[in-house]
Structure formats: C-alpha cells, structure tokens
Design an enzyme around this catalytic site. Structure first.
Site, PDB file in Angstrom:
ATOM      1  N   HIS A 524       0.812  -1.230   0.000  1.00  0.00           N
ATOM      2  CA  HIS A 524       0.000   0.000   0.000  1.00  0.00           C
ATOM      3  C   HIS A 524       0.840   1.273   0.000  1.00  0.00           C
ATOM      4  O   HIS A 524       0.329   2.368  -0.257  1.00  0.00           O
ATOM      5  CB  HIS A 524      -0.943   0.012   1.206  1.00  0.00           C
ATOM      6  N   ASP A 528      -2.170   1.771  -4.771  1.00  0.00           N
ATOM      7  CA  ASP A 528      -3.466   1.984  -4.128  1.00  0.00           C
ATOM      8  C   ASP A 528      -4.512   1.045  -4.719  1.00  0.00           C
ATOM      9  O   ASP A 528      -4.301   0.415  -5.765  1.00  0.00           O
ATOM     10  CB  ASP A 528      -3.907   3.441  -4.301  1.00  0.00           C
TER      11      ASP A 528
END
Length: 551
Positions: A524, A528
């Site tokens: 992350h 995304d």
C-alpha cells in the site's frame, strides 16, 4: 567506531564491481537493510545493502567507477567522527583496520576495556607482510546471501591448487555452487567442515606457499575482528563437538563400501544433488557406483540405482520398534529456508499488504490454448498465458511495476516476471526477463527450462535476479484461492488459483463456466486500491479474450 564498507563478491565470477548509482550521500543516516548503492557486476545490476547503522561519512568510489572485490567503497560511523587517520591508512594501502594505538590515547573511559583487550588480543598489530599466503573467505554468491554451507570439499589440506580449481561446493540460499580458487599454491588450512555454515566474508581456508606460517595469519585476522564476533564464532564450535559423536556410528559393511567410492581422504565423492536425492530415496550413497569424473557419484547414478531387497528388512524392523513410542527428528535449517523466512517476514511485517480478488472466465482461454497447442513448438500452459497477460498489463499500468526504496519509489520500464517454483527445501523465484516482448511459445520454453534448473538446484544468480513483479500459481495443486506474501523488492504479487467449473449466468440462462480466481497482494506504500483494481481488470480482459495476447 567507524565501519568500512567493502565491495562484496556478488557472483561466483565477479572480480570487480561498478557503482552504477549511489542511493545515499555523505551525511545521510543509514540503517541496516538500507540500500546504499546499485552495483553493476559481470552478470547483473544489484543492490548493495548496509548491514550497519550510522552516518555515511565517506564515499570512496564515484558513480560509473569500478572497484575490485573487497576494495573500500564507503565508511559508516557516528556523526562528526574523525576518520582522517582511517583514510590515510586506506590511501597508504592498509586494510583499514582501526589503529590499536588509539586505544591507548583514548580518554580514561577506555581503562575498563583495556584490561579485557590485553587478555584477548595483543596490543601491537601482527605483521603478516612476510607470510606468502592468502585467506579464502566465503563469497557473497547472491544478493540475499548472508551465510553459506560447505556441502563438500573437493580439495584437502596439502593439495596443490591452481587458479580456477574448484575448492568446494557451497550451498547458498538458492543453489549449490562451486567455489573457485583465484590463487595458486598449497591448501594449508580448512576452517569449516562439511555441513557447517559460515557467514559471508568468514574465513574458510588458506592457500599459500608450502610451509607458510598460516597460524600467524589467522591470529592477525582474529585480532582485526571484534571481540564480540570472536566469542560468537567460538560458541558454535562447542556444539559441533557434542553433536558429532551421535551422527558417526556406522556398520562395518558401510565403512568398507564407503572406501570404494571415496577419494584418498576417505570422503565419498558425490555431487550435492546426488547426496540429496539419495537421502530422499533412502539410498545409502556409499553403495552407489559413480560414473562421473574419478568415480564421482552424480544424479543419474542415484536415479538408476536399484537397492537390494535386503535393505528393506531393517526399515521394517525400525517401523515395528517405533509403534506406540513418541518420536521426532530435527534437521538443521537449510540456507534457502533461512533466507525465505527472513525475507518474507520482513516483507509481511514492513510492507502494509492489502488484497484484491477477482474471478476470470477462462472458457475462451481453454479453447485458445487447445488451438495454439496444435501448432505451437512447445506445449503452452495456462500459467504461460497468465504470465503473458501480466506482462502486457504491466506495460499498461507501470505504477504496478514498481518498488519501494524507502525515500523513493522506483518505476521500472522493463518487465521481468518472477515465477515462483516449489522445490524440496522451499521456494525459488527464477525470472523471465523482458516477458512483455516474448511470444507465448518463448515464455513457455523459458519457464520450463527455469523450473527444471530450479528443481535441480542449477540456477545461477542471473536466473533469479532483477524481478519487477512475481506470479505464484497453486492451481495445479487443487487450490481454488490464496493470498501470497510480496516478494521484495516488488510492489505486488499475483496468486493464481485453479480453474473450476461453476454455474454462471450467461445471456439470462444458467450455464457451466470455467472460473479462475486470482488475488493481487499489493504494497500500500506504492500501489493503491484503484490502481490494483484497474490492473486486475486488464488481466481479466486479456484472458477472457486471449486473441489480445497475440497483438
């Protein structure tokens, strides 16, 4: 205290490295695991990690310049530390060890340490300039290697050695490789026994002129090492002497057959792969007749060996004796398993993972594969089609083809797909390079070759370095769906499940469809949810209409 960073030996043939790019500059804070620079070797461009913590005080090699293996490339230390004397010694051709005189000139703080130092090491530096011998240290044979295990010695103390001769076979975290000598002389000393491990740059042997005072050389090397490191090295030796007596018992029959297949030093001459296969099959390696050079037992000898029927009797007796008794066995953790544990633990607990799962209808892919295999020079698998689809999708979504480097994100223009392969000791990830520019037939051929080399432990560093994305497929083992841990330095890994027949709605009617679940694990910090989802949608479109793979 300042620590010298030297050019590591990153491949078995490497003699020097070129600093392609510095990722840290003088004055930067450095932590263990930080990437200091990218080093171009004779086989690949690799990342140079720091194993120490401190401030980068000095850079000794400019970008694009070459430096020999073990040459000084940088110095780490405390902020504001004076390294002038260290730099003078390096320029004068010294080894960069801290002068012992500084201990005497230090402040009264050092008085407590002085008494310990006098006991453990002499105050004056040992002169080894007249000793015509060289230390052989454990080379860094892969970018992740931290220690190696001596699988077998091919030379013994007293043997004449020439440059290029193979001294030993070394088991690393990824393969069993040959350790070559770069010097001529006599093998004066062996410091690591077969089956034992030693850290990278640890002393494993000494080669030099016959009769050279190698013991003084060892004392000098020990003097340069820190007292803490010396005490750590002594501890395992005590364990070895306790363990060995239990492993030695052997029948007279075994001892007599062993001598027939062994060299002059009594060691059975067999390749590590042959030994491993014999152990897996329960074959006494000493009973196998070798067909290799000098009677050396190789893979095909074990494959073709037919054990005597009498050998089954002791096994049956053993099984009967064990009924109703608690038992277990313990094995040393292999180099491969150690590194898998370390790297995946670091990945799982440092990279914030999240997962995206999608179903793909493989009806058209099944038809296309059947049609392609009628004319293809090699049999194309569903895994080959997935790799091709992933490679094409990465070109459309370059943000996924990336890596987290701490203070920057690297976006790769090239596509190197890592292909997870299960082997006996764990998992290897050989790399299909420039997969986006290769046909399905080329990918299929390369995948089969790399998988075979991985299972036979024949991979070389160039075969496993440089991945920008990884694919892990457990569909052939009956797994419908799973999540995979990201393979550093990649930002993502794609987990492939099996194709199963499932009722689906098509044109308003319920029909049987062939569905495959895929799960994308994302870092992350780099990728995304929206980016990962778009990437998966592209893969889905390519596999559900595989004609697009051919464009």
């Amino acid at each position: 205290m300042a620590e010298i960073i030297r050019m590591p030996k990153m491949s078995d043939t490497m003699e020097e490295g070129v600093i392609a790019q510095w990722l840290k500059k003088v004055g930067d804070e450095v932590k263990p695991g930080d990437i200091l620079a990218e080093v171009e070797t004779d086989k690949a461009t690799m990342e140079l990690e720091s194993y120490d913590e401190g401030v980068l005080l000095h850079i000794g090699v400019a970008e694009k310049d070459a430096v020999p293996v073990n040459g000084v490339i940088a110095i780490l230390g405390e902020k504001g530390e004076n390294i002038d004397e260290l730099l003078k010694e390096i320029k004068a051709g010294g080894n960069g060890a801290a002068p012992t005189e500084e201990v005497k000139e230090d402040e009264p703080k050092a008085e407590e340490k002085a008494s310990e130092t006098k006991k453990d090491s002499p105050s004056e530096k040992i002169d080894t300039s007249s000793i015509n011998a060289a230390l052989i240290t454990m080379p860094k044979m892969s970018d992740t290697m931290q220690e190696g295990t001596i699988a077998s010695w091919l030379k013994k103390v007293g043997d004449e050695v020439k440059s290029g001769d193979v001294l030993a076979e070394v088991e690393t975290d990824k393969a069993t490789m040959e350790l070559e000598s770069y010097d001529d002389g006599t093998l004066l000393y062996i410091g690591v026994e077969e089956g034992d491990s030693v850290e990278v740059n640890g002393v494993i042997a000494i080669i030099g002129e016959k009769g050279a005072d190698f013991e003084t050389l060892l004392k000098a090397h020990k003097q340069e090492s820190s007292p803490d490191a010396a005490s750590e090295k002594e501890a395992p030796k005590e364990e070895k002497t306790e363990e060995k007596p239990a492993a030695k018992p052997a029948s007279k029959a075994e001892q007599s057959t062993e001598t027939s297949n062994s060299g002059s030093n009594g060691r059975i001459k067999a390749s590590p792969l042959a030994k491993k296969m014999a152990k897996e099959k329960g074959i006494d390696i000493s009973l196998v007749k070798g067909s290799g050079d000098g009677g050396r037992i190789i893979k095909k000898d074990v494959e073709n060996y037919t054990p005597a029927k009498a050998a089954a009797a002791p096994e049956a007796g053993r099984a009967a004796a064990g009924v109703g008794q608690e038992s277990f066995r313990e094995e040393k953790v292999s180099q491969m398993r150690k590194v898998i544990a370390k790297r995946l633990a670091e990945s799982k607990f440092t990279a914030p993972h999240f997962y995206l799962t999608m179903e793909i209808n493989m009806d058209k892919a099944i038809e296309a594969r059947k049609s392609m295999n009628e004319v293809a020079p090699v049999k194309i698998s569903f895994n080959d089609m997935v790799i091709k689809a992933v490679a094409a999708a990465l070109k459309q979504h370059p943000n996924v083809n990336s890596a987290w480097l701490g203070d920057k994100i690297r976006y790769n223009d090239h596509v190197h797909i890592g292909m997870a392969v299960a082997v006996e000791e764990g998992l290897l990830v050989p790399v299909i390079r420039f997969a986006d520019s290769k046909s399905l037939s080329q990918i299929s051929q390369e995948a089969k070759t790399l998988a075979g080399k991985a299972k036979n432990k024949e991979l070389q560093p160039k075969d496993w370095e440089g991945n920008t994305f990884t694919v892990s497929n457990l569909g052939m083992f009956g797994i419908d769906e799973f999540t995979a841990i990201i393979n550093p330095p990649d930002a993502c890994i794609l987990a492939i499940g099996g194709i199963r027949q499932t009722p689906i709605v098509k044109d308003g009617a319920i029909v049987v469809g062939n569905l495959m679940k895929v799960t994308l694990s994302c870092d992350h910090r780099v990728v995304d949810g929206a980016i990962g989802s778009a990437f998966l949608q592209t893969i889905k479109n390519l596999l559900e209409d595989p004609v697009r793979l051919l464009i």
